[in-house]
Design a protein around this motif. Structure first.
Motif, PDB file in Angstrom:
ATOM      1  N   GLY A 246       0.745  -1.307  -0.013  1.00  0.00           N
ATOM      2  CA  GLY A 246       0.061  -0.038  -0.097  1.00  0.00           C
ATOM      3  C   GLY A 246       0.908   1.306   0.013  1.00  0.00           C
ATOM      4  O   GLY A 246       0.455   2.307  -0.083  1.00  0.00           O
ATOM      5  N   CYS A 247       2.005   1.190  -0.048  1.00  0.00           N
ATOM      6  CA  CYS A 247       3.052   2.391  -0.052  1.00  0.00           C
ATOM      7  C   CYS A 247       3.006   3.136  -1.339  1.00  0.00           C
ATOM      8  O   CYS A 247       2.823   2.347  -2.460  1.00  0.00           O
ATOM      9  CB  CYS A 247       4.412   1.876   0.437  1.00  0.00           C
ATOM     10  SG  CYS A 247       4.746   1.387   2.026  1.00  0.00           S
ATOM     11  N   LYS A 248       2.944   4.426  -1.440  1.00  0.00           N
ATOM     12  CA  LYS A 248       3.025   5.112  -2.687  1.00  0.00           C
ATOM     13  C   LYS A 248       4.247   4.691  -3.440  1.00  0.00           C
ATOM     14  O   LYS A 248       4.030   4.459  -4.669  1.00  0.00           O
ATOM     15  CB  LYS A 248       2.909   6.573  -2.478  1.00  0.00           C
ATOM     16  CG  LYS A 248       2.822   7.265  -3.700  1.00  0.00           C
ATOM     17  CD  LYS A 248       2.227   8.420  -3.507  1.00  0.00           C
ATOM     18  CE  LYS A 248       1.903   9.085  -5.047  1.00  0.00           C
ATOM     19  NZ  LYS A 248       2.427  10.512  -5.257  1.00  0.00           N
ATOM     20  N   GLY A 251       9.561   0.153  -3.363  1.00  0.00           N
ATOM     21  CA  GLY A 251      11.134   0.439  -2.836  1.00  0.00           C
ATOM     22  C   GLY A 251      11.235   1.487  -1.396  1.00  0.00           C
ATOM     23  O   GLY A 251      12.022   1.721  -1.177  1.00  0.00           O
ATOM     24  N   CYS A 252       9.883   1.537  -1.084  1.00  0.00           N
ATOM     25  CA  CYS A 252       9.702   2.478   0.096  1.00  0.00           C
ATOM     26  C   CYS A 252      10.222   1.864   1.055  1.00  0.00           C
ATOM     27  O   CYS A 252      10.099   0.761   1.458  1.00  0.00           O
ATOM     28  CB  CYS A 252       8.182   2.715   0.256  1.00  0.00           C
ATOM     29  SG  CYS A 252       7.913   3.704   1.741  1.00  0.00           S
ATOM     30  N   THR A 253      11.251   2.661   1.919  1.00  0.00           N
ATOM     31  CA  THR A 253      11.784   2.011   3.152  1.00  0.00           C
ATOM     32  C   THR A 253      11.154   2.337   4.440  1.00  0.00           C
ATOM     33  O   THR A 253      11.532   2.036   5.349  1.00  0.00           O
ATOM     34  CB  THR A 253      13.320   2.365   3.249  1.00  0.00           C
ATOM     35  OG1 THR A 253      13.450   3.895   3.334  1.00  0.00           O
ATOM     36  CG2 THR A 253      14.226   2.010   1.979  1.00  0.00           C
ATOM     37  N   HIS A 254      10.158   2.934   4.462  1.00  0.00           N
ATOM     38  CA  HIS A 254       9.102   3.193   5.285  1.00  0.00           C
ATOM     39  C   HIS A 254       9.778   3.950   6.617  1.00  0.00           C
ATOM     40  O   HIS A 254       9.653   4.089   7.635  1.00  0.00           O
ATOM     41  CB  HIS A 254       8.572   2.014   6.158  1.00  0.00           C
ATOM     42  CG  HIS A 254       8.435   0.878   5.400  1.00  0.00           C
ATOM     43  ND1 HIS A 254       7.673   1.028   3.999  1.00  0.00           N
ATOM     44  CD2 HIS A 254       8.930  -0.444   5.113  1.00  0.00           C
ATOM     45  CE1 HIS A 254       7.775  -0.219   3.392  1.00  0.00           C
ATOM     46  NE2 HIS A 254       8.083  -1.100   4.072  1.00  0.00           N
ATOM     47  N   VAL A 255      10.784   5.092   6.123  1.00  0.00           N
ATOM     48  CA  VAL A 255      11.412   5.831   7.130  1.00  0.00           C
ATOM     49  C   VAL A 255      10.858   7.324   6.832  1.00  0.00           C
ATOM     50  O   VAL A 255      10.222   7.884   7.488  1.00  0.00           O
ATOM     51  CB  VAL A 255      12.764   5.908   7.049  1.00  0.00           C
ATOM     52  CG1 VAL A 255      13.433   6.903   8.054  1.00  0.00           C
ATOM     53  CG2 VAL A 255      13.336   4.320   7.268  1.00  0.00           C
ATOM     54  N   LYS A 259       3.260   9.214   2.196  1.00  0.00           N
ATOM     55  CA  LYS A 259       2.257   8.131   1.860  1.00  0.00           C
ATOM     56  C   LYS A 259       2.728   6.680   2.080  1.00  0.00           C
ATOM     57  O   LYS A 259       2.666   5.855   1.090  1.00  0.00           O
ATOM     58  CB  LYS A 259       1.515   8.287   0.187  1.00  0.00           C
ATOM     59  CG  LYS A 259       1.395   9.842  -0.042  1.00  0.00           C
ATOM     60  CD  LYS A 259      -0.260   9.701  -0.492  1.00  0.00           C
ATOM     61  CE  LYS A 259      -0.782  10.910  -0.285  1.00  0.00           C
ATOM     62  NZ  LYS A 259      -0.628  12.066  -1.601  1.00  0.00           N
ATOM     63  N   CYS A 260       2.994   6.655   3.108  1.00  0.00           N
ATOM     64  CA  CYS A 260       3.725   5.366   3.471  1.00  0.00           C
ATOM     65  C   CYS A 260       2.716   4.325   4.298  1.00  0.00           C
ATOM     66  O   CYS A 260       2.086   5.058   5.464  1.00  0.00           O
ATOM     67  CB  CYS A 260       4.934   5.289   4.428  1.00  0.00           C
ATOM     68  SG  CYS A 260       5.606   3.770   5.089  1.00  0.00           S
ATOM     69  N   ALA A 261       2.230   3.225   3.802  1.00  0.00           N
ATOM     70  CA  ALA A 261       1.488   2.539   4.490  1.00  0.00           C
ATOM     71  C   ALA A 261       1.743   1.856   5.857  1.00  0.00           C
ATOM     72  O   ALA A 261       1.019   1.659   6.660  1.00  0.00           O
ATOM     73  CB  ALA A 261       0.717   1.454   3.426  1.00  0.00           C
ATOM     74  N   VAL A 262       3.053   1.797   5.842  1.00  0.00           N
ATOM     75  CA  VAL A 262       3.481   1.131   7.057  1.00  0.00           C
ATOM     76  C   VAL A 262       3.524   2.031   8.325  1.00  0.00           C
ATOM     77  O   VAL A 262       3.152   1.717   9.384  1.00  0.00           O
ATOM     78  CB  VAL A 262       5.107   0.668   6.925  1.00  0.00           C
ATOM     79  CG1 VAL A 262       5.788   0.258   8.267  1.00  0.00           C
ATOM     80  CG2 VAL A 262       5.081  -0.623   6.117  1.00  0.00           C
ATOM     81  N   LYS A 263       3.775   3.278   7.813  1.00  0.00           N
ATOM     82  CA  LYS A 263       3.843   4.471   8.806  1.00  0.00           C
ATOM     83  C   LYS A 263       2.290   4.849   9.213  1.00  0.00           C
ATOM     84  O   LYS A 263       1.908   5.057  10.468  1.00  0.00           O
ATOM     85  CB  LYS A 263       4.543   5.799   8.193  1.00  0.00           C
ATOM     86  CG  LYS A 263       5.938   5.424   8.479  1.00  0.00           C
ATOM     87  CD  LYS A 263       6.801   6.716   8.674  1.00  0.00           C
ATOM     88  CE  LYS A 263       6.736   7.679   8.110  1.00  0.00           C
ATOM     89  NZ  LYS A 263       7.745   8.731   7.779  1.00  0.00           N
TER      90      LYS A 263
HETATM   91 ZN   LIG Z   1       6.281   2.512   3.252  1.00  0.00          ZN
END
Ligand SMILES: [Zn+2]
Ligand SMILES: Nc1nc2c(ncn2[C@@H]2O[C@H](COP(=O)(O)OP(=O)(O)O)[C@@H](O)[C@H]2O)c(=O)[nH]1
Ligand SMILES: [Mg+2]
Length: 293
Positions: A246-248, A251-255, A259-263
Motif C-alpha cells: 500500500g505504500c505510494k 522500494g519505500c523503506t518506510h522511514v 504516503k507510506c502504508a507502514v507508517k
Molecule cells: Zn512505506
C-alpha cells in the motif's frame, strides 16, 4: 546407491542416515577440488557396501546454510528468551527474527524460565506475547520445572530439523535435557559460565526427537546484518511486508517517504512501536555497515 541425510560430521567422516540405518561415509575424491563440503543436514546420494565404508557421491541443493554452527537445511529455529535472568530483550528477539526470516527458517518464540516471572514484569511479557502472536509468530512459555510446558513445546519439534538459538544462559541446554532426559547436555549456572573458556571438542550432530531432529549446538553465532539490504529489511518484518504493497513508492523503506502504508499502520497502532523502532535501528546499522566496507 542410496539417498539419506547427514546427521553427524566428525574427523572426516559423514554419518548418513536413512530408513536402513546409519552409514559412515567419506566424501567423494573430487569433492575437495570442486570445493564441495558436505554439511550436517545435507540430503545426499551415497553408496555403501556396508555400514562403515560408504562414499557421499552427491550433495543436493540446500534450502539454507548456517555458518556457525555449520548446518544445512534448517527448517525451524526455537528462539529461546528467558523472562528473567537474563531479562527479556525485545531488541534481541527482533534481531534474531530478522536473521531467521532472512534464512527462510520458521521461528518458534519460546519464553523460558516462566517460574521466575515477577508480578511487575508479567504484564509487559503478556503484552509482548500478544504482539508477536498477532504478527503470526508461534509463542510458547516454558519452565524446566513445569512438565506441562515442556510437553507444549515438544509437538513443535515433530518432523522438522530445528536449532535452538538465544543468548547464553537463557536455558537452551536445560530445555533440550528436559525434552530428552537421556541427553545429559552440560548446563551452566550463569555466574560460573562467564570468563572461563571450555575446551571440549565441538562437533555438530542432529539428535532425533519426536521424529524430527534437533541440532545440539546453538544456532546463529553472529547477528550482524551482513548480506541484508536496506530495501530488503521491510520484507523480513511480516507485519510490514503485508502492508508495504500500500505504500505510494516502490522500494519505500518506510522511514521518510510520504504516503507510506507502514507508517500509517504505525499511527493507527496496528504495528507495534517497539517493532518499528527496532526496524529503524537496523536500517541505520545496515547503512553504517555499508560505509565501513
Ligand atoms: Zn512505506
Ligand atoms: N528457574 C529456572 N532456571 C532455569 C530454567 N532453565 C534453565 N535454568 C537455569 O539457567 C541456567 C542456564 O541454563 P543453560 O541451559 O545452561 O542455558 P544455555 O546457555 O542457554 O544453554 C542454569 O543454571 C539452569 O539451571 C528454568 O526454566 N527455570
Ligand atoms: Mg547451553
Amino acid at each position: 546407491m542410496g539417498k539419506g541425510r547427514i546427521i553427524k560430521a566428525l574427523s572426516g567422516f559423514y554419518y548418513v542416515e536413512n530408513e536402513d540405518g546409519t552409514f559412515q561415509c567419506r566424501g567423494r575424491g573430487n569433492f575437495r577440488k570442486r570445493k564441495i563440503t558436505p554439511l550436517v543436514g545435507d540430503w545426499v546420494e551415497f553408496e555403501a557396501e556396508n555400514k562403515t565404508d560408504g562414499y557421499v557421491l552427491h550433495v543436493d541443493e540446500r534450502t539454507n546454510e548456517l555458518v556457525r554452527p555449520p548446518i544445512a537445511n534448517v527448517e525451524q529455529a526455537v528462539l529461546v528468551f528467558s523472562t528473567e535472568e537474563p531479562s527479556f530483550s525485545s531488541l534481541l528477539l527482533d534481531r534474531f527474527l530478522v536473521h531467521v526470516e532472512a534464512n527462510n527458517i520458521e521461528p518458534i518464540i519460546c519464553l523460558s524460565k516462566i517460574d521466575l516471572l515477577e508480578d511487575e514484569t508479567e504484564k509487559a511479557i503478556q503484552l509482548y506475547e500478544k504482539t508477536y502472536r498477532e504478527i503470526g509468530y508461534e509463542v510458547v512459555n516454558t519452565s524446566i520445572y513445569v512438565d506441562e510446558t515442556i510437553e507444549t513445546l515438544r509437538p513443535y519439534l515433530s518432523g522438522k530439523v530445528s536449532v535452538f538459538a538465544g543468548q547464553s544462559g537463557v536455558g537452551k541446554s536445560s530445555l533440550l535435557n528436559a525434552l530428552m532426559p537421556d541427553l545429559n547436555i552440560e548446563t551452566n549456572p550463569i555466574s560460573k559460565s562467564l570468563g572461563r573458556g571450555k575446551h571440549t571438542t565441538r562437533h555438530v550432530e542432529l539428535i532425533k526427537v519426536e521424529n524430527g531432529y534437533v541440532a545440539d549446538t546453538p544456532g546463529f553465532s553472529s547477528l550482524d546484518f551482513n548480506g541484508i539490504e536496506v530495501e530488503e529489511l521491510g520484507f523480513l518484518f511480516p507485519e510490514m511486508r503485508e502492508r508495504s504493497k500500500g505504500c505510494k513508492f516502490r522500494g519505500c523503506t518506510h522511514v521518510n517517504e510520504p504516503k507510506c502504508a507502514v507508517k500509517a499502520a504505525l499511527e493507527l497502532g496496528e504495528i507495534a512501536q517497539h517493532r518499528y523502532d527496532h526496524y529503524v535501528q537496523f536500517i541505520d546499522e545496515i547503512k553504517s555497515q555499508k560505509r565501513r566496507y
